[in-house]
Motif scaffolding. Structure first.
Motif, PDB file in Angstrom:
ATOM      1  N   UNK A  50       0.814  -1.217   0.000  1.00  0.00           N
ATOM      2  CA  UNK A  50       0.000   0.000   0.000  1.00  0.00           C
ATOM      3  C   UNK A  50       0.848   1.269   0.000  1.00  0.00           C
ATOM      4  N   UNK A  51       2.131   1.149   0.266  1.00  0.00           N
ATOM      5  CA  UNK A  51       3.010   2.321   0.243  1.00  0.00           C
ATOM      6  C   UNK A  51       3.292   2.797  -1.184  1.00  0.00           C
ATOM      7  N   UNK A  52       3.070   1.934  -2.173  1.00  0.00           N
ATOM      8  CA  UNK A  52       3.480   2.235  -3.537  1.00  0.00           C
ATOM      9  C   UNK A  52       2.812   3.452  -4.149  1.00  0.00           C
ATOM     10  N   UNK A  53       1.481   3.452  -4.217  1.00  0.00           N
ATOM     11  CA  UNK A  53       0.785   4.560  -4.870  1.00  0.00           C
ATOM     12  C   UNK A  53       1.004   5.886  -4.132  1.00  0.00           C
ATOM     13  N   UNK A  54       0.945   5.917  -2.787  1.00  0.00           N
ATOM     14  CA  UNK A  54       1.272   7.179  -2.103  1.00  0.00           C
ATOM     15  C   UNK A  54       2.649   7.727  -2.459  1.00  0.00           C
ATOM     16  N   UNK A  55       3.642   6.844  -2.583  1.00  0.00           N
ATOM     17  CA  UNK A  55       4.982   7.316  -2.967  1.00  0.00           C
ATOM     18  C   UNK A  55       4.977   7.939  -4.354  1.00  0.00           C
ATOM     19  N   UNK A  56       4.236   7.326  -5.288  1.00  0.00           N
ATOM     20  CA  UNK A  56       4.148   7.884  -6.634  1.00  0.00           C
ATOM     21  C   UNK A  56       3.548   9.291  -6.612  1.00  0.00           C
ATOM     22  N   UNK A  57       2.473   9.475  -5.836  1.00  0.00           N
ATOM     23  CA  UNK A  57       1.814  10.780  -5.801  1.00  0.00           C
ATOM     24  C   UNK A  57       2.706  11.820  -5.113  1.00  0.00           C
ATOM     25  N   UNK A  58       3.404  11.419  -4.041  1.00  0.00           N
ATOM     26  CA  UNK A  58       4.322  12.353  -3.382  1.00  0.00           C
ATOM     27  C   UNK A  58       5.457  12.748  -4.318  1.00  0.00           C
ATOM     28  N   UNK A  59       5.916  11.819  -5.146  1.00  0.00           N
ATOM     29  CA  UNK A  59       6.933  12.158  -6.141  1.00  0.00           C
ATOM     30  C   UNK A  59       6.427  13.240  -7.090  1.00  0.00           C
ATOM     31  N   UNK A  60       5.166  13.151  -7.474  1.00  0.00           N
ATOM     32  CA  UNK A  60       4.581  14.175  -8.343  1.00  0.00           C
ATOM     33  C   UNK A  60       4.587  15.531  -7.652  1.00  0.00           C
ATOM     34  N   UNK A  61       4.178  15.561  -6.387  1.00  0.00           N
ATOM     35  CA  UNK A  61       4.197  16.817  -5.649  1.00  0.00           C
ATOM     36  C   UNK A  61       5.600  17.365  -5.476  1.00  0.00           C
ATOM     37  N   UNK A  62       6.540  16.478  -5.203  1.00  0.00           N
ATOM     38  CA  UNK A  62       7.941  16.877  -5.013  1.00  0.00           C
ATOM     39  C   UNK A  62       8.515  17.503  -6.281  1.00  0.00           C
ATOM     40  N   UNK A  63       8.199  16.906  -7.419  1.00  0.00           N
ATOM     41  CA  UNK A  63       8.807  17.326  -8.682  1.00  0.00           C
ATOM     42  C   UNK A  63       8.065  18.471  -9.368  1.00  0.00           C
ATOM     43  N   UNK A  64       6.724  18.515  -9.214  1.00  0.00           N
ATOM     44  CA  UNK A  64       5.931  19.388 -10.068  1.00  0.00           C
ATOM     45  C   UNK A  64       5.422  20.660  -9.407  1.00  0.00           C
TER      46      UNK A  64
END
Length: 364
Positions: A50-64
């Motif tokens: 369950x950690x996978x999708x949250x990490x993907x979304x946080x990466x989007x916030x971090x980068x964008x």
């Protein structure tokens, strides 16, 4: 560029490592659900998954969210980010519809494929992630403008009000609702204030805005003054409580649900993100070498692995008699390896079809 791999010196490898962990977690969750079927071993892998999708979304916030969406950049963003994501969604929807009639036991109905194509109905499968991502990408320019406006006008109070509301309505109330549904099924609780702003009516709803803002906050220095040891202890404690939470639900006969809005999961994902950023730096993982090249390569194919792995897994389950394995853990490791490796292989094959790099694989 050699063999389609971007020179590693141009990438932040800490983010590649996080993206690798995220896609491994997602494939791990789906594989465990199919192999173990039930039990505590399955629960361990599912909680990690369950950690996978949250990490993907946080990466989007971090980068964008740190980008300046002026006219010139917004035009590039529409052409290079949002449009390819939309086209990829439509192409993969067609591919999934066709594959479902060849692989697996439950073919996707034409009505479902149409509802997914025009965003007017649920997919009933792993495709739920795509409309959520499209919703977030639609809102990114406005949210970015908002956070920059708050920073430039020095009105942090308003920013904290927004973050506080997002956390309360996006995580606290849903977590309480999940707890009540386990122990007091007759009592219903639901947040009436949706803080999603831009997104999709999918698992977690408002919490995806929380993950997006947390990713940006980490970039701005959230937790930078917190000792690494404290973060490690916090992560371990949070994961134990998250496991106990799901175990409690399992014992009460409640079917597995990732509970993406669970506050324990939200802060576990944040701790893991921050720790990975620090560990990559501490281990000098940014230097040239095989580990860096592998993580860069896997990271760039992460979207394709997500879209392909369902069908590799379905093929494995059709031809590998899991019930003959006396040790399900061995079966899990084998099927996970085939699924993950096979997904990377087919993603690489698609890479050689040049238009697919942008419109199907969304190469990172």
């Amino acid at each position: 560029m050699r063999n389609g791999i971007v020179p590693v010196g141009k990438r932040n490898n800490a983010l590649d490592v996080i993206r690798c962990i995220a896609i491994v977690a997602v494939v791990c969750e789906h594989t465990s659900s199919s192999v173990f079927l039930s039990g505590r071993m399955q629960l361990i892998f599912q909680v990690f998954g369950t950690l996978g999708v949250p990490l993907f979304v946080m990466l989007t916030g971090y980068l964008m969210l740190d980008r300046r969406f002026d006219r010139e950049y917004t035009e590039r963003y529409l052409q290079n980010n949002l449009l390819p994501l939309f086209i990829a969604a439509e192409l993969w929807n067609i591919l999934w519809y066709g594959l479902s009639h060849v692989i697996g036991d439950t073919p996707i109905a034409l009505s479902t494929a149409l509802s997914v194509a025009f965003f007017y109905g649920p997919s009933g499968n792993g495709f739920w992630y795509i409309p959520m991502a499209i919703g977030l990408y639609l809102g990114l320019p406005i949210i970015s403008k908002l956070v920059h406006w708050i920073d430039e006008e020095k009105i942090g109070q308003y920013g904290w009000v927004l973050v506080g509301c997002a956390l309360f309505f996006g995580t606290v109330i849903p977590t309480c609702a999940q707890f009540l549904s386990i122990h007091f099924p007759g009592y219903y609780m639901e947040s009436v204030l949706n803080m999603n702003i831009f997104g999709a009516d999918v698992w977690g709803s408002s919490v995806w805005m929380v993950y997006l803002l947390l990713g940006y906050s980490i970039r701005r220095g959230l937790f930078e003054k917190v000792h690494t040891g404290i973060l490690c202890v916090a992560l371990c404690v949070l994961l134990v409580f998250l496991y106990v939470f799901h175990l409690d639900a399992f014992k009460h006969g409640i079917a597995w649900d990732p509970y993406y809005a669970n506050a324990l999961l939200v802060f576990s994902a944040v701790m893991l993100f921050v720790l990975m950023m620090r560990f990559v730096d501490a281990l000098h993982f940014r230097d040239e070498g095989l580990p860096k090249r592998v993580t860069c390569w896997v990271s760039r194919y992460s979207f394709a692995v997500y879209m392909i792995h369902f069908w590799i897994l379905a093929t494995c389950l059709r031809f590998i008699p899991i019930e003959t394995f006396s040790m399900r853990l061995f079966a899990f490791v084998m099927i996970f390896g085939i699924t993950f490796g096979g997904s990377l292989f087919f993603a690489r094959m698609l890479y050689f079809i040049r238009p697919s790099r942008k419109w199907l694989l969304l190469m990172k």
